[in-house]
Design a protein around this motif. Structure first.
Motif, short mmCIF file in Angstrom:
data_model
loop_
_atom_site.label_atom_id
_atom_site.label_comp_id
_atom_site.label_asym_id
_atom_site.label_seq_id
_atom_site.Cartn_x
_atom_site.Cartn_y
_atom_site.Cartn_z
N PRO A 1 -0.01 -4.61 -1.42
CA PRO A 1 -0.44 -3.40 -2.05
C PRO A 1 -0.16 -2.21 -1.13
O PRO A 1 0.02 -2.36 0.07
CB PRO A 1 -1.91 -3.58 -2.24
CG PRO A 1 -2.27 -4.87 -1.63
CD PRO A 1 -1.09 -5.49 -1.18
N PHE A 2 -0.24 -1.09 -1.77
CA PHE A 2 0.11 0.14 -1.10
C PHE A 2 -0.85 0.43 0.04
O PHE A 2 -0.42 0.84 1.10
CB PHE A 2 0.13 1.28 -2.13
CG PHE A 2 0.24 2.62 -1.50
CD1 PHE A 2 1.42 3.01 -0.91
CD2 PHE A 2 -0.85 3.49 -1.46
CE1 PHE A 2 1.51 4.24 -0.36
CE2 PHE A 2 -0.74 4.69 -0.89
CZ PHE A 2 0.45 5.09 -0.34
N TYR A 3 -2.05 0.26 -0.18
CA TYR A 3 -3.03 0.58 0.84
C TYR A 3 -2.87 -0.34 2.02
O TYR A 3 -3.14 0.02 3.15
CB TYR A 3 -4.47 0.55 0.29
CG TYR A 3 -4.91 -0.77 -0.20
CD1 TYR A 3 -5.53 -1.66 0.69
CD2 TYR A 3 -4.72 -1.17 -1.53
CE1 TYR A 3 -5.92 -2.89 0.21
CE2 TYR A 3 -5.14 -2.39 -1.96
CZ TYR A 3 -5.74 -3.25 -1.07
OH TYR A 3 -6.15 -4.46 -1.49
N LEU A 4 -2.43 -1.61 1.70
CA LEU A 4 -2.20 -2.53 2.80
C LEU A 4 -0.97 -2.10 3.58
O LEU A 4 -0.96 -2.20 4.81
CB LEU A 4 -2.00 -3.92 2.22
CG LEU A 4 -2.22 -5.07 3.13
CD1 LEU A 4 -3.53 -5.03 3.89
CD2 LEU A 4 -2.09 -6.35 2.39
N GLY A 5 -0.02 -1.59 2.92
CA GLY A 5 1.19 -1.10 3.61
C GLY A 5 0.85 0.11 4.44
O GLY A 5 1.33 0.29 5.55
N ALA A 6 -0.02 0.95 3.87
CA ALA A 6 -0.39 2.13 4.61
C ALA A 6 -1.24 1.74 5.81
O ALA A 6 -1.10 2.31 6.88
CB ALA A 6 -1.16 3.09 3.69
N PHE A 7 -2.13 0.73 5.55
CA PHE A 7 -2.96 0.26 6.64
C PHE A 7 -2.09 -0.35 7.73
O PHE A 7 -2.33 -0.14 8.92
CB PHE A 7 -3.99 -0.74 6.10
CG PHE A 7 -4.87 -1.29 7.15
CD1 PHE A 7 -5.86 -0.50 7.73
CD2 PHE A 7 -4.71 -2.59 7.61
CE1 PHE A 7 -6.66 -1.03 8.69
CE2 PHE A 7 -5.50 -3.09 8.58
CZ PHE A 7 -6.50 -2.32 9.14
N LEU A 8 -1.12 -1.11 7.33
CA LEU A 8 -0.23 -1.74 8.28
C LEU A 8 0.56 -0.69 9.03
O LEU A 8 0.76 -0.79 10.24
CB LEU A 8 0.70 -2.71 7.56
CG LEU A 8 1.55 -3.59 8.41
CD1 LEU A 8 0.70 -4.42 9.36
CD2 LEU A 8 2.40 -4.50 7.58
N VAL B 1 -0.48 2.35 9.54
CA VAL B 1 -1.41 3.03 10.45
C VAL B 1 -1.71 2.10 11.62
O VAL B 1 -1.77 2.55 12.77
CB VAL B 1 -2.71 3.41 9.69
CG1 VAL B 1 -3.80 3.86 10.62
CG2 VAL B 1 -2.42 4.48 8.65
N ALA B 2 -1.87 0.80 11.35
CA ALA B 2 -2.16 -0.15 12.43
C ALA B 2 -0.99 -0.21 13.40
O ALA B 2 -1.18 -0.28 14.61
CB ALA B 2 -2.46 -1.52 11.84
N ARG C 1 -1.12 0.79 17.05
CA ARG C 1 -0.66 -0.16 18.06
C ARG C 1 0.35 0.52 18.96
O ARG C 1 0.30 0.38 20.19
CB ARG C 1 -0.05 -1.38 17.39
CG ARG C 1 0.33 -2.41 18.33
CD ARG C 1 0.78 -3.64 17.57
NE ARG C 1 1.52 -4.46 18.48
CZ ARG C 1 2.48 -5.26 18.19
NH1 ARG C 1 2.83 -5.40 16.95
NH2 ARG C 1 3.05 -5.96 19.10
N ALA C 2 1.28 1.28 18.42
CA ALA C 2 2.28 1.98 19.21
C ALA C 2 1.60 3.02 20.09
O ALA C 2 1.93 3.20 21.26
CB ALA C 2 3.32 2.63 18.30
N GLN C 3 0.59 3.71 19.48
CA GLN C 3 -0.12 4.70 20.26
C GLN C 3 -0.90 4.02 21.38
O GLN C 3 -0.96 4.55 22.51
CB GLN C 3 -1.07 5.50 19.37
CG GLN C 3 -0.35 6.51 18.50
CD GLN C 3 -1.34 7.27 17.60
OE1 GLN C 3 -2.56 7.06 17.65
NE2 GLN C 3 -0.80 8.14 16.78
N ALA C 4 -1.51 2.87 21.05
CA ALA C 4 -2.28 2.14 22.06
C ALA C 4 -1.33 1.69 23.18
O ALA C 4 -1.65 1.76 24.37
CB ALA C 4 -3.00 0.96 21.45
N ARG C 5 -0.17 1.19 22.74
CA ARG C 5 0.81 0.75 23.71
C ARG C 5 1.25 1.95 24.56
O ARG C 5 1.37 1.86 25.79
CB ARG C 5 2.02 0.14 23.01
CG ARG C 5 2.83 -0.70 23.91
CD ARG C 5 4.02 -1.32 23.25
NE ARG C 5 3.63 -2.31 22.27
CZ ARG C 5 4.33 -2.72 21.26
NH1 ARG C 5 5.53 -2.24 21.07
NH2 ARG C 5 3.89 -3.60 20.44
#
Length: 175
Positions: free
Chosen positions: A2-9, A11-12, A16-20
């Motif tokens: 679903p779209f929200y899952l894609g958006a969540f992914l 964002v995640a 993750r890139a920001q955390a890295r």
């Protein structure tokens, strides 16, 4: 998905890139802080080395000034030494000339001594000659006195003879 899952992914993944990136930046920051600490330590070490070099430089400058002072004193001593050496050489030359003059004067004195000795011999000879002449004069005086006596006696005798002849009667016209 679903779209929200894609958006969540998305964002995640973004987190993750920001955390890295944050981890990398944190590591980089830590590395930079460690590098800053190392550079500060190196700077302190260099500061201490600089102070040591400055102290060494100051000591070297003082040693240089002392060496220059000693060199100046040595030059003055050397100048004094040369002046004394020249003075001694001049005095040695004067002494040598004086010795030459003394040698010449000694020769002249020797010649004068020879002349003096000759004159002494001449004086002695003249004294002997004077004494002989004085004896001769004394002898001549005695001879003159004797001749004077003889003359007086002769004159007396002649007067006596003349008186005797005049008294015998012959007169003045006869002889």
């Amino acid at each position: 998905m679903p779209f929200y899952l894609g958006a969540f992914l998305a964002v995640a993944l973004d987190w993750r890139a920001q955390a890295r990136n944050v981890v990398l930046q944190t590591q980089t920051l830590q590395d930079l802080e460690a590098r800053v600490v190392a550079l500060e330590e190196e700077n302190k070490t260099l500061g201490r080395q600089n102070e040591a070099h400055q102290a060494s430089l100051k000591l070297a400058q003082e040693a240089k000034e002392e060496a220059e002072k000693q060199l100046d004193e040595a030059m003055e001593l050397q100048i004094d030494f040369y002046a004394r050496e020249v003075t001694l050489q001049v005095q040695a030359d004067k002494l040598e000339r004086m010795e030459g003059e003394m040698t010449t004067q000694a020769k002249v004195l020797g010649l004068l001594q020879v002349d003096h000795n000759k004159l002494q011999i001449e004086v002695s000879r003249l004294r002997v000659e004077k004494e002989a002449l004085e004896k001769l004069v004394a002898s001549g005086d005695a001879t003159i006195e004797e001749l004077e006596k003889d003359k007086k006696t002769l004159i007396h005798d002649m007067r006596g003879n003349l008186r005797g002849g005049v008294q015998r009667g012959s007169g003045p016209g006869r002889l």
